[in-house]
Design a protein around this motif. Sequence first.
Motif, PDB file in Angstrom:
ATOM      1  N   ASP A 115       1.049  -1.089  -0.202  1.00 17.26           N
ATOM      2  CA  ASP A 115       0.178   0.082   0.133  1.00 17.26           C
ATOM      3  C   ASP A 115       0.671   1.422   0.148  1.00 17.26           C
ATOM      4  OD1 ASP A 115      -2.107  -1.186   0.439  1.00 17.26           O
ATOM      5  OD2 ASP A 115      -2.577  -1.335   2.042  1.00 17.26           O
ATOM      6  N   ASP A 116       2.030   1.135   0.750  1.00 18.37           N
ATOM      7  CA  ASP A 116       2.651   2.432   0.604  1.00 18.37           C
ATOM      8  C   ASP A 116       3.188   2.644  -0.719  1.00 18.37           C
ATOM      9  OD1 ASP A 116       3.853   4.877   2.318  1.00 18.37           O
ATOM     10  OD2 ASP A 116       5.924   3.115   1.435  1.00 18.37           O
ATOM     11  N   GLY A 117       3.807   1.840  -1.718  1.00 16.22           N
ATOM     12  CA  GLY A 117       4.271   1.706  -2.891  1.00 16.22           C
ATOM     13  C   GLY A 117       3.843   2.388  -3.873  1.00 16.22           C
ATOM     14  N   ASP A 177       8.135  -3.465   2.319  1.00 21.09           N
ATOM     15  CA  ASP A 177       6.707  -3.215   1.682  1.00 21.09           C
ATOM     16  C   ASP A 177       5.507  -4.092   2.660  1.00 21.09           C
ATOM     17  OD1 ASP A 177       5.473  -1.065   1.138  1.00 21.09           O
ATOM     18  OD2 ASP A 177       5.444  -1.525  -0.436  1.00 21.09           O
ATOM     19  N   ILE A 178       5.520  -4.417   3.853  1.00 23.55           N
ATOM     20  CA  ILE A 178       4.638  -5.567   3.974  1.00 23.55           C
ATOM     21  C   ILE A 178       3.334  -5.127   4.598  1.00 23.55           C
ATOM     22  CG2 ILE A 178       4.151  -7.959   5.267  1.00 23.55           C
ATOM     23  CD1 ILE A 178       6.635  -8.820   4.725  1.00 23.55           C
ATOM     24  N   GLU A 193       0.993  -8.335  10.603  1.00 21.51           N
ATOM     25  CA  GLU A 193       0.025  -7.538   9.993  1.00 21.51           C
ATOM     26  C   GLU A 193       0.594  -7.831   8.397  1.00 21.51           C
ATOM     27  OE1 GLU A 193      -1.524  -3.837  11.352  1.00 21.51           O
ATOM     28  OE2 GLU A 193      -1.915  -3.685   9.148  1.00 21.51           O
ATOM     29  N   ALA A 194      -0.205  -8.177   7.655  1.00 22.01           N
ATOM     30  CA  ALA A 194       0.148  -7.995   6.059  1.00 22.01           C
ATOM     31  C   ALA A 194      -1.105  -7.483   5.539  1.00 22.01           C
ATOM     32  CB  ALA A 194       0.434  -9.305   5.434  1.00 22.01           C
ATOM     33  N   VAL A 195      -1.902  -7.971   4.210  1.00 23.81           N
ATOM     34  CA  VAL A 195      -2.396  -7.007   3.321  1.00 23.81           C
ATOM     35  C   VAL A 195      -3.973  -6.786   4.314  1.00 23.81           C
ATOM     36  CG1 VAL A 195      -4.228  -7.178   1.372  1.00 23.81           C
ATOM     37  CG2 VAL A 195      -1.835  -7.759   1.426  1.00 23.81           C
TER      38      VAL A 195
ATOM     39  N   LEU B 190       0.839 -10.887   0.582  1.00 20.69           N
ATOM     40  CA  LEU B 190      -0.563 -11.159   1.047  1.00 20.69           C
ATOM     41  C   LEU B 190      -1.158 -11.205   2.508  1.00 20.69           C
ATOM     42  CD1 LEU B 190      -2.576 -13.142  -1.634  1.00 20.69           C
ATOM     43  CD2 LEU B 190      -2.805 -10.878  -1.472  1.00 20.69           C
ATOM     44  N   ALA B 191      -0.257 -12.261   3.169  1.00 18.96           N
ATOM     45  CA  ALA B 191      -0.089 -12.733   4.544  1.00 18.96           C
ATOM     46  C   ALA B 191       1.168 -13.245   5.036  1.00 18.96           C
ATOM     47  CB  ALA B 191      -1.443 -13.179   4.757  1.00 18.96           C
TER      48      ALA B 191
END
Lengths: 290, 290
Positions: A115-117, A177-178, A193-195, B190-191
């Motif tokens: 998301d940051d990208g 960037d996760i 935490e990821a997506v 994703l995870a």
Amino acid sequence: MDVGDVPRLAGDCVGILAGGGPLPGQVARAVEALGRQVFIIGFQDFAEPRVIEPWPHRYVRLAAAGEILSCLRAEGCRDIVLIGPVRRPSFSDLRPDATGARIMARIGRALFSGDDGLLAAIVRVLAEEGFVVHGAHEFLSGSVGRSGVLGRIQPDAGALADIRHGQDVVEAIGRLDIGQGCVVQDGLVLAVEAVEGTDRMLLRAGECRQPGRPGGVLVKMLKPGQDRRADLPTIGPDTVRRAAGVGLRGIAFQAGATLLTDPGGCIAAADETGLFLIGVGAAGVPATIA
Amino acid sequence: MDVGDVPRLAGDCVGILAGGGPLPGQVARAVEALGRQVFIIGFQDFAEPRVIEPWPHRYVRLAAAGEILSCLRAEGCRDIVLIGPVRRPSFSDLRPDATGARIMARIGRALFSGDDGLLAAIVRVLAEEGFVVHGAHEFLSGSVGRSGVLGRIQPDAGALADIRHGQDVVEAIGRLDIGQGCVVQDGLVLAVEAVEGTDRMLLRAGECRQPGRPGGVLVKMLKPGQDRRADLPTIGPDTVRRAAGVGLRGIAFQAGATLLTDPGGCIAAADETGLFLIGVGAAGVPATIA
């Protein structure tokens, strides 16, 4: 710019690109207090009508970049603020307009990385289009979480050790960037935490909680090198109550780089639920709280 | 020792400390094929009766370390293998016996850090008690996943890029003793796996999947420096079907350091569901598959 300074504005009207939650309204009030006009572009399906409708506004699809740019120009907005969460769009639903398609081609792979990208790329495109992009924290200095303990509950030495460990974890995953957060319980990383976002990570951390040990700590930090003009970590009273509900004993956030949607409400919720709430500076976490 | 060599055994009887799944039975058969006797200590609530009951065995609680050590000595087992998953015990339920309490004090903080810290500590304690601890891969060389593509489906260049990115992610989280796996879809993580385990991470990855893009890739790797005598990543036909069920397009595992519970069944499941299955060596992932 530093927190507390007055933003240097290029034009009369400030354009707010608004996602969800209460912060777009708070930014609008702060802009008006500086004697400037406001125009809000509410991202359809994300911006909350009761938040943005008190101000001149228009709803636009997230991918309708042409409409967004021409609207900002028509309203005479050179200064822009992005504020409020949007979920990562599903690309099959994007339906960009012609300018949107051109910009998507320019952003390229950032669209499909973290998301940051994506958000950093949007800030860059807006700058290339001649706009001056500000961070919401420039307008909401009273809502930026400061260093130190908020509220009555103090973290003990074990909790401070978990915060330090969590900082290492978030730095490592942020570098890739996760994501921006994790939960640590007594040295054990319960969840990363990821997506899925903070709320779902909290639920999982609660389910993976180790019984018979002190509760875990939620640690939220910027990704290393993250542009502060997009996607600052945000904590509200709901976050505090949710963390308490899954058995955590505290929340640590990055001082100077976290927005509290309602600082008084966050402190009240923390005191009421017995959670600590601590802003941690770049200098790191002390071994004990004096 | 290298995969393929015959384990050098110190005594006549090999003790198998058995968690769940079919692998304890496979190790027992392999030990018998070497002309040695087997005694299985099945961890209560984890070992599967139909797997261990064909051999001399006894059920023992995970924390009854005194009973485990005296049983191994009574049966004349100097060589030990730990095999099969056990869930991290909840410490309020442990109820260690006297020796168990002494050992828990010796292991200390490892009990509360990542699973690898815990299992590596157990291996160390067993060695200090005079046992020779072997890795299951020494006995199951036919089940150790080799380098290269298994089955008919080949990963394309995009999938190989996702595998390389996933390796970086797993290395970073492994260094912090968080977990052994992640799911990457077209550059987006994703995870990330922590305490919840691979199955729950796969479900979440499916729910966070980005539509309109190729499916994600499950990447499973050892933690850097992990002792191969405990907790090798394991893949079975169920893992393959579960990955396919949540929309992934492939699985990458660490060659030489992953146990396939049923190699033929894994390949059949991969071919049937259209997944690729690739063993990746220490030399890294090639840009294309020849």
